[in-house]
Motif scaffolding. Structure first.
Motif, PDB file in Angstrom:
ATOM      1  N   SER A  73       0.822  -1.206   0.000  1.00 18.52           N
ATOM      2  CA  SER A  73       0.000   0.000   0.000  1.00 18.52           C
ATOM      3  C   SER A  73       0.858   1.259   0.000  1.00 18.52           C
ATOM      4  N   LYS A  74       1.937   1.246   0.754  1.00 15.75           N
ATOM      5  CA  LYS A  74       2.799   2.419   0.833  1.00 15.75           C
ATOM      6  C   LYS A  74       3.349   2.785  -0.542  1.00 15.75           C
ATOM      7  N   ALA A  75       3.863   1.801  -1.260  1.00 17.00           N
ATOM      8  CA  ALA A  75       4.442   2.057  -2.585  1.00 17.00           C
ATOM      9  C   ALA A  75       3.369   2.428  -3.599  1.00 17.00           C
ATOM     10  N   ALA A  76       2.229   1.724  -3.553  1.00 19.17           N
ATOM     11  CA  ALA A  76       1.157   1.998  -4.517  1.00 19.17           C
ATOM     12  C   ALA A  76       0.588   3.392  -4.314  1.00 19.17           C
ATOM     13  N   ILE A  77       0.346   3.763  -3.074  1.00 17.91           N
ATOM     14  CA  ILE A  77      -0.210   5.089  -2.785  1.00 17.91           C
ATOM     15  C   ILE A  77       0.769   6.184  -3.189  1.00 17.91           C
ATOM     16  N   TYR A  78       2.044   5.984  -2.894  1.00 16.74           N
ATOM     17  CA  TYR A  78       3.058   6.981  -3.279  1.00 16.74           C
ATOM     18  C   TYR A  78       3.057   7.161  -4.797  1.00 16.74           C
ATOM     19  N   ALA A  79       3.027   6.046  -5.524  1.00 13.62           N
ATOM     20  CA  ALA A  79       3.043   6.129  -6.983  1.00 13.62           C
ATOM     21  C   ALA A  79       1.802   6.833  -7.517  1.00 13.62           C
ATOM     22  N   MET A  80       0.622   6.454  -7.026  1.00 14.45           N
ATOM     23  CA  MET A  80      -0.618   7.051  -7.517  1.00 14.45           C
ATOM     24  C   MET A  80      -0.683   8.539  -7.196  1.00 14.45           C
ATOM     25  N   GLU A  81      -0.196   8.916  -6.021  1.00  9.01           N
ATOM     26  CA  GLU A  81      -0.204  10.334  -5.661  1.00  9.01           C
ATOM     27  C   GLU A  81       0.801  11.143  -6.470  1.00  9.01           C
ATOM     28  N   HIS A  82       1.698  10.455  -7.156  1.00  7.71           N
ATOM     29  CA  HIS A  82       2.655  11.123  -8.047  1.00  7.71           C
ATOM     30  C   HIS A  82       2.296  10.899  -9.519  1.00  7.71           C
ATOM     31  N   GLY A  83       1.037  10.555  -9.758  1.00  4.47           N
ATOM     32  CA  GLY A  83       0.526  10.513 -11.125  1.00  4.47           C
ATOM     33  C   GLY A  83       0.812   9.254 -11.907  1.00  4.47           C
ATOM     34  N   LEU A  84       1.095   8.145 -11.226  1.00  6.57           N
ATOM     35  CA  LEU A  84       1.416   6.895 -11.912  1.00  6.57           C
ATOM     36  C   LEU A  84       0.364   5.826 -11.639  1.00  6.57           C
ATOM     37  N   TRP A  85       0.183   4.933 -12.611  1.00 11.14           N
ATOM     38  CA  TRP A  85      -0.600   3.734 -12.376  1.00 11.14           C
ATOM     39  C   TRP A  85       0.218   2.791 -11.495  1.00 11.14           C
ATOM     40  N   ALA A  86      -0.477   1.904 -10.785  1.00  9.73           N
ATOM     41  CA  ALA A  86       0.204   0.924  -9.941  1.00  9.73           C
ATOM     42  C   ALA A  86      -0.419  -0.450 -10.140  1.00  9.73           C
ATOM     43  N   LEU A  87       0.436  -1.433 -10.333  1.00  9.93           N
ATOM     44  CA  LEU A  87       0.002  -2.825 -10.433  1.00  9.93           C
ATOM     45  C   LEU A  87       0.771  -3.600  -9.373  1.00  9.93           C
ATOM     46  N   THR A  88       0.063  -4.140  -8.387  1.00 10.94           N
ATOM     47  CA  THR A  88       0.726  -4.808  -7.284  1.00 10.94           C
ATOM     48  C   THR A  88       0.464  -6.305  -7.281  1.00 10.94           C
ATOM     49  N   GLU A  89       1.451  -7.043  -6.805  1.00 11.41           N
ATOM     50  CA  GLU A  89       1.239  -8.455  -6.562  1.00 11.41           C
ATOM     51  C   GLU A  89       0.169  -8.624  -5.484  1.00 11.41           C
ATOM     52  N   LYS A  90      -0.455  -9.789  -5.465  1.00  8.77           N
ATOM     53  CA  LYS A  90      -1.383 -10.107  -4.387  1.00  8.77           C
ATOM     54  C   LYS A  90      -0.598 -10.251  -3.085  1.00  8.77           C
ATOM     55  N   PRO A  91      -1.212 -10.045  -1.925  1.00  7.41           N
ATOM     56  CA  PRO A  91      -2.510  -9.422  -1.703  1.00  7.41           C
ATOM     57  C   PRO A  91      -2.381  -7.916  -1.883  1.00  7.41           C
ATOM     58  N   MET A  92      -3.491  -7.196  -1.769  1.00  8.98           N
ATOM     59  CA  MET A  92      -3.386  -5.744  -1.853  1.00  8.98           C
ATOM     60  C   MET A  92      -2.425  -5.224  -0.790  1.00  8.98           C
ATOM     61  N   ASP A  93      -2.562  -5.756   0.439  1.00  9.28           N
ATOM     62  CA  ASP A  93      -1.668  -5.394   1.533  1.00  9.28           C
ATOM     63  C   ASP A  93      -1.821  -6.453   2.614  1.00  9.28           C
ATOM     64  N   ALA A  94      -1.031  -6.353   3.681  1.00 10.91           N
ATOM     65  CA  ALA A  94      -1.124  -7.310   4.775  1.00 10.91           C
ATOM     66  C   ALA A  94      -2.430  -7.161   5.551  1.00 10.91           C
ATOM     67  N   PHE A  95      -2.984  -5.947   5.603  1.00 12.27           N
ATOM     68  CA  PHE A  95      -4.168  -5.679   6.411  1.00 12.27           C
ATOM     69  C   PHE A  95      -5.241  -4.977   5.582  1.00 12.27           C
TER      70      PHE A  95
END
Length: 339
Positions: A78-100
Motif C-alpha cells: 500500500s505504501k508504494a502503490a499510494i506513493y506512486a498514484m499520488e505522483h501521477g502513476l498507475w500501480a500494479l501490485t502483486e497479491k494481496p493488496m496489503d497485509a491488512f
C-alpha cells in the motif's frame, strides 16, 4: 503509438514474471527496476537492459514513468502503490493488496481520488481452466453452482522463512492463507458467482518452522446463492502437489487441476479446457503461467475496470481473508485483528 514506460519495484523471485511480461509486450517499455539491495538491483537491471535504483521515490522523481509494478513484501504494497498514484502513476501490485484490510481500502480510495489505475495480480483467473469454468458457469449450461472446494498442499520449510517478513503477521498478514492459498480462495469466490454470507474457519501453525503465521487452514464459506465452499490448505507436505478446485453444478462437475479444467455432464458428455503449454517463467509450474496475460490486459483495457482484475474484486477477496482470520482468531490467539 507511445509505449507505457514502466518500472518494477522489488527484484525478488516474482519480479521475473513482471519483467518478462513487460519486455515481451509491444505496448510497454521497462525503463528501470528498484531494490534496496544494490547488487540485486544492478544484476537484474543489467540482465533486463534497463536502469537500476535502490530508492523508488528517487526513481519516480528522476524517471518519466507511466506505471510501477510492485513486487515487495505484503506490508509495503500500500505504501508504494499510494506513493506512486499520488505522483501521477498507475500501480500494479502483486497479491494481496496489503497485509491488512484497512491499508487495502486506503489504496482503493487513493486510486479513486487520483484517477490513477490500480491493478492487483490474480493471474490464476486467466489460466485456461479458470476461464473455461467461469464461462461455462456464466453461460448457464452448467446449471446452478451447488458447492465448491479447493485444496492446496505444498511444502515450505525454514529456508522459506529466511526472509523474515514472511514469518510474522505484522509484515506478511498471514501464512498459507495469504501467501500460498489466496489464489484458490479467490477462484472459489469468483466461480461461485455470488457474495459471501457466512464463514467458519480455523488456522494454526502445525509445522516445525520458527514462523508464527498459520501453515494450515480449513473452513466453510456460504454464499448468498446458497452454494457452499470448502477449503483445506497446508504447507506441511514434502512436495508441492497440484492445486485443485472442484465445482459441483446442477448439470455437471467441473474439476480444475493446475491450469486446466474438465467438465463432466450428467449425460456423460465431457468438455475440456486444454492447458497452457508455454514455458513458465516461474520457478514452480504449480503457480500458473498467466502473469503476462493479466499484465497485458492492465495496459490495454480502456476502462481499467475489467472484472477479472478490478480493485473491487481484489477487495472482496481481502475481505474474505479478514473474515476467515476473524473466525480463526477465536481458537488461535496468535492471529491479530486484520481489520
Amino acid at each position: 503509438m507511445k509505449k507505457f514506460r514502466a518500472a518494477v519495484i522489488g527484484c525478488g523471485v516474482i519480479s521475473k514474471n513482471h519483467i518478462s511480461a513487460l519486455l515481451a509486450n509491444p505496448d510497454t517499455e521497462l525503463v528501470c527496476v528498484c531494490d534496496i539491495d544494490p547488487d540485486r538491483a544492478h544484476a537484474v537491471a543489467e540482465k533486463a537492459g534497463c536502469r537500476a535504483y535502490t530508492d523508488y521515490a528517487e526513481m519516480i522523481e528522476k524517471e518519466e514513468l507511466d506505471a510501477v509494478h510492485i513486487c515487495l513484501p505484503h506490508y509495503l504494497h500500500s505504501k508504494a502503490a499510494i506513493y506512486a498514484m499520488e505522483h501521477g502513476l498507475w500501480a500494479l501490485t502483486e497479491k494481496p493488496m496489503d497485509a491488512f484490510l484497512p491499508a487495502a481500502k486506503e489504496m482503493a480510495r487513493v486510486s479513486e481520488k487520483t484517477g490513477m489505475r490500480l491493478g492487483v495480480i490474480f493471474q490464476n483467473r486467466y489460466n485456461p481452466g479458470s476461464v473455461f469454468a467461469r464461462e461455462l458457469i456464466q453461460s448457464g449450461r452448467a446449471g446452478r453452482v451447488l458447492s465448491l472446494n479447493g485444496t492446496v498442499c505444498w511444502h515450505r520449510d525454514e529456508a522459506y522463512y529466511s526472509q523474515r517478513w514472511r514469518a510474522d503477521y505484522e509484515t506478511a498478514g498471514g501464512g498459507v492463507l495469504i501467501n500460498q492459498a489466496i489464489h484458490t480462495l479467490d477462484l472459489i469466490r469468483w466461480l461461485s458467482g455470488s457474495e459471501v454470507s457466512f464463514v467458519r474457519a480455523s488456522a494454526f501453525h502445525h509445522g516445525e518452522t520458527t514462523a508464527t503465521v498459520e501453515d494450515t487452514a480449513e473452513g466453510v464459506i456460504k454464499f448468498t446463492s446458497g452454494a457452499t465452499g470448502l477449503f483445506w490448505f497446508t504447507i506441511n507436505d514434502s512436495v508441492d502437489r497440484n492445486v485443485t478446485v472442484s465445482v459441483k453444478c446442477e448439470n455437471c462437475d467441473i474439476e480444475l487441476v493446475r491450469d486446466a479444467a474438465r467438465a463432466t455432464f450428467r449425460d456423460g458428455t465431457v468438455l475440456e479446457s486444454g492447458s497452457d503449454n508455454r514455458p513458465s517463467v516461474s520457478a514452480k509450474s504449480c503457480y500458473g503461467n498467466s502473469h503476462d496475460i493479466q499484465i497485458a490486459e492492465f495496459y490495454s483495457d480502456p476502462t481499467g475496470e475489467l472484472v477479472a482484475q478490478g480493485v473491487a474484486e481484489a477487495l472482496k477477496t481481502q475481505e474474505l481473508l479478514a473474515d476467515i482470520f476473524d473466525c480463526a482468531a477465536k481458537t488461535n490467539p496468535a492471529i491479530p485483528n486484520m481489520r
